[in-house]
Design a protein around this motif. Structure first.
Motif, PDB file in Angstrom:
ATOM      1  N   ARG A  67       0.706  -1.289  -0.421  1.00  0.00           N
ATOM      2  CA  ARG A  67      -0.040   0.453   0.071  1.00  0.00           C
ATOM      3  C   ARG A  67       1.301   1.167   0.273  1.00  0.00           C
ATOM      4  N   TYR A  68       2.334   0.898   0.593  1.00  0.00           N
ATOM      5  CA  TYR A  68       2.935   2.551   0.918  1.00  0.00           C
ATOM      6  C   TYR A  68       3.738   2.546  -0.928  1.00  0.00           C
ATOM      7  N   ASN A  69       3.993   1.255  -0.842  1.00  0.00           N
ATOM      8  CA  ASN A  69       5.868   1.676  -1.558  1.00  0.00           C
ATOM      9  C   ASN A  69       4.917   1.756  -3.008  1.00  0.00           C
ATOM     10  N   ARG A  70       3.911   1.248  -3.462  1.00  0.00           N
ATOM     11  CA  ARG A  70       3.522   1.549  -4.682  1.00  0.00           C
ATOM     12  C   ARG A  70       3.090   2.437  -4.812  1.00  0.00           C
ATOM     13  N   LEU A  71       2.816   3.673  -3.892  1.00  0.00           N
ATOM     14  CA  LEU A  71       3.103   5.276  -4.127  1.00  0.00           C
ATOM     15  C   LEU A  71       4.057   6.249  -3.743  1.00  0.00           C
ATOM     16  N   LYS A  72       4.552   5.282  -3.101  1.00  0.00           N
ATOM     17  CA  LYS A  72       6.166   6.051  -3.115  1.00  0.00           C
ATOM     18  C   LYS A  72       6.324   6.522  -4.582  1.00  0.00           C
ATOM     19  N   ASP A  73       6.726   4.817  -4.833  1.00  0.00           N
ATOM     20  CA  ASP A  73       7.934   4.533  -6.568  1.00  0.00           C
ATOM     21  C   ASP A  73       7.190   5.546  -7.348  1.00  0.00           C
ATOM     22  N   SER A  74       5.854   5.552  -7.460  1.00  0.00           N
ATOM     23  CA  SER A  74       4.652   6.269  -9.041  1.00  0.00           C
ATOM     24  C   SER A  74       5.490   8.050  -8.817  1.00  0.00           C
ATOM     25  N   PHE A  75       5.459   8.006  -7.042  1.00  0.00           N
ATOM     26  CA  PHE A  75       6.017   9.728  -7.132  1.00  0.00           C
ATOM     27  C   PHE A  75       7.318  10.181  -7.684  1.00  0.00           C
ATOM     28  N   GLU A  76       8.070   8.846  -6.677  1.00  0.00           N
ATOM     29  CA  GLU A  76       9.202   9.313  -7.097  1.00  0.00           C
ATOM     30  C   GLU A  76       9.540   9.308  -8.854  1.00  0.00           C
ATOM     31  N   SER A  77       9.191   8.389  -9.567  1.00  0.00           N
ATOM     32  CA  SER A  77       9.275   7.792 -11.049  1.00  0.00           C
ATOM     33  C   SER A  77       8.788   9.076 -11.439  1.00  0.00           C
ATOM     34  N   LEU A  78       8.041   9.375 -11.494  1.00  0.00           N
ATOM     35  CA  LEU A  78       7.344  11.132 -11.567  1.00  0.00           C
ATOM     36  C   LEU A  78       7.756  12.719 -11.059  1.00  0.00           C
ATOM     37  N   ASN A  79       9.041  11.668 -10.741  1.00  0.00           N
ATOM     38  CA  ASN A  79       9.952  13.179 -10.185  1.00  0.00           C
ATOM     39  C   ASN A  79       9.342  14.180  -9.379  1.00  0.00           C
ATOM     40  N   TYR A  80       8.324  13.521  -8.139  1.00  0.00           N
ATOM     41  CA  TYR A  80       6.722  14.227  -7.739  1.00  0.00           C
ATOM     42  C   TYR A  80       7.456  14.311  -5.972  1.00  0.00           C
ATOM     43  N   THR A  81       7.446  15.446  -5.798  1.00  0.00           N
ATOM     44  CA  THR A  81       8.134  15.788  -4.591  1.00  0.00           C
ATOM     45  C   THR A  81       7.211  15.570  -3.382  1.00  0.00           C
ATOM     46  N   ILE A  82       6.776  14.448  -2.640  1.00  0.00           N
ATOM     47  CA  ILE A  82       5.894  14.261  -1.586  1.00  0.00           C
ATOM     48  C   ILE A  82       6.301  14.300  -0.228  1.00  0.00           C
ATOM     49  N   SER A  83       5.284  14.388   1.172  1.00  0.00           N
ATOM     50  CA  SER A  83       5.964  13.801   2.265  1.00  0.00           C
ATOM     51  C   SER A  83       5.437  12.191   2.531  1.00  0.00           C
ATOM     52  N   ASP A  84       6.546  11.590   3.462  1.00  0.00           N
ATOM     53  CA  ASP A  84       5.300  10.267   3.684  1.00  0.00           C
ATOM     54  C   ASP A  84       4.332  10.483   4.638  1.00  0.00           C
ATOM     55  N   ASP A  85       4.363  12.128   5.039  1.00  0.00           N
ATOM     56  CA  ASP A  85       3.184  11.459   5.973  1.00  0.00           C
ATOM     57  C   ASP A  85       2.016  11.337   4.922  1.00  0.00           C
ATOM     58  N   LEU A  86       1.514  12.276   3.874  1.00  0.00           N
ATOM     59  CA  LEU A  86       0.946  12.574   2.843  1.00  0.00           C
ATOM     60  C   LEU A  86       0.311  11.443   1.743  1.00  0.00           C
ATOM     61  N   ILE A  87       1.607  10.580   1.589  1.00  0.00           N
ATOM     62  CA  ILE A  87       1.439   9.427   1.356  1.00  0.00           C
ATOM     63  C   ILE A  87       0.210   8.156   1.726  1.00  0.00           C
ATOM     64  N   ASN A  88       1.566   8.525   3.356  1.00  0.00           N
ATOM     65  CA  ASN A  88       0.052   7.783   4.116  1.00  0.00           C
ATOM     66  C   ASN A  88      -1.084   7.887   4.530  1.00  0.00           C
ATOM     67  N   LYS A  89      -1.479   8.825   3.725  1.00  0.00           N
ATOM     68  CA  LYS A  89      -2.554   9.413   4.432  1.00  0.00           C
ATOM     69  C   LYS A  89      -3.500   9.470   2.580  1.00  0.00           C
ATOM     70  N   ILE A  90      -2.706   9.657   1.563  1.00  0.00           N
ATOM     71  CA  ILE A  90      -3.529   9.071   0.466  1.00  0.00           C
ATOM     72  C   ILE A  90      -3.781   7.598   0.676  1.00  0.00           C
ATOM     73  N   SER A  91      -2.914   6.574   0.633  1.00  0.00           N
ATOM     74  CA  SER A  91      -3.058   5.005   1.060  1.00  0.00           C
ATOM     75  C   SER A  91      -4.056   4.709   1.940  1.00  0.00           C
ATOM     76  N   GLU A  92      -4.389   5.578   2.577  1.00  0.00           N
ATOM     77  CA  GLU A  92      -5.750   5.067   3.965  1.00  0.00           C
ATOM     78  C   GLU A  92      -7.158   5.856   2.792  1.00  0.00           C
ATOM     79  N   ASP A  93      -6.849   6.986   2.736  1.00  0.00           N
ATOM     80  CA  ASP A  93      -8.163   7.186   2.183  1.00  0.00           C
ATOM     81  C   ASP A  93      -8.575   6.816   0.170  1.00  0.00           C
TER      82      ASP A  93
END
Length: 225
Positions: A67-93
């Motif tokens: 749930r976490y890594n699929r989002l983190k890897d995607s944002f990193e691949s797009l060079n989009y800066t995002i916090s871990d807190d927001l990734i976790n929030k997106i994962s839950e939402d």
């Protein structure tokens, strides 16, 4: 075929996962003011997600990593800066919002109406326990199924034979009069065939596998059942 019991996969087979997932991400990106085009994000996310699901299915990673890594890897691949807190929030939402979008594949209701008059219908899914039942209820198709078997309730995932053994026992079925219908050749088709069941591969116009019963549209199931 002396079929009495039909076991369906849910995501990508009856429930239009890709369409509903896109709507869910659109909702979240708007709420969180994420400045990425959904199409650009999904182009990167979808293959990453499939790879993590394969690792999860093979018990190489826990659900939390998926749930976490699929989002983190995607944002990193797009060079989009995002916090871990927001990734976790997106994962839950994402998990919370996903069952509120309930597009089904063309012919789903018609084929379930048709089959439910002749067979006992069941679900075997590798999806998360907390959302699969909601998807079935909110999309209006829960009423068609006798047993809902999730991988989390059995602690193994398709194609592990234990989930098929558990499902058939719960449905009071035997492999010889049971058929599995799903979109994953590895998890649904090979898993069921190896357990002695009949299987029909829902290909979505992908390449057909030789020697395997397959359909491109759910209504084509009438040709076999």
């Amino acid at each position: 075929m002396n079929i009495k019991h039909i076991f369906f996969d849910l995501d990508h087979t009856l429930w239009d996962f890709d369409r509903n997932s896109e709507l869910t991400f659109s909702q979240i990106f708007k709420e969180q003011n994420i400045q990425l085009k959904i199409k650009d994000f999904l182009e990167v996310y979808m293959p990453i997600n499939l790879n993590y699901w394969r690792l999860y299915r093979e018990d190489k990673i826990p659900k939390s990593d998926l749930r976490y890594n699929r989002l983190k890897d995607s944002f990193e691949s797009l060079n989009y800066t995002i916090s871990d807190d927001l990734i976790n929030k997106i994962s839950e939402d994402y998990i919370t919002y996903l069952p509120s979008h309930n597009y089904l594949f063309e012919g789903t209701i018609e084929i379930l109406e048709y089959l439910s008059k002749k067979y006992k219908l069941n679900i075997i899914t590798n999806g998360f326990e907390e959302v699969q039942n909601l998807k079935l209820q909110k999309s209006g198709i829960a009423k068609y199924f006798k047993e809902i078997i999730t991988s989390e309730s059995v602690s193994v995932k398709k194609p592990n034979p234990k989930i098929f053994e558990f499902a058939l026992k719960k449905a009071n079925a035997i492999p010889q009069n049971s058929i599995m219908i799903g979109d994953s050749y590895e998890a649904d088709i090979k898993g069921a065939l190896n357990f002695g069941m009949i299987a029909i591969y829902f290909t979505h116009n992908k390449n057909k596998e030789s020697g395997v019963l397959s359909v491109n549209n759910l209504l084509e199931l009438k040709n076999y059942l």
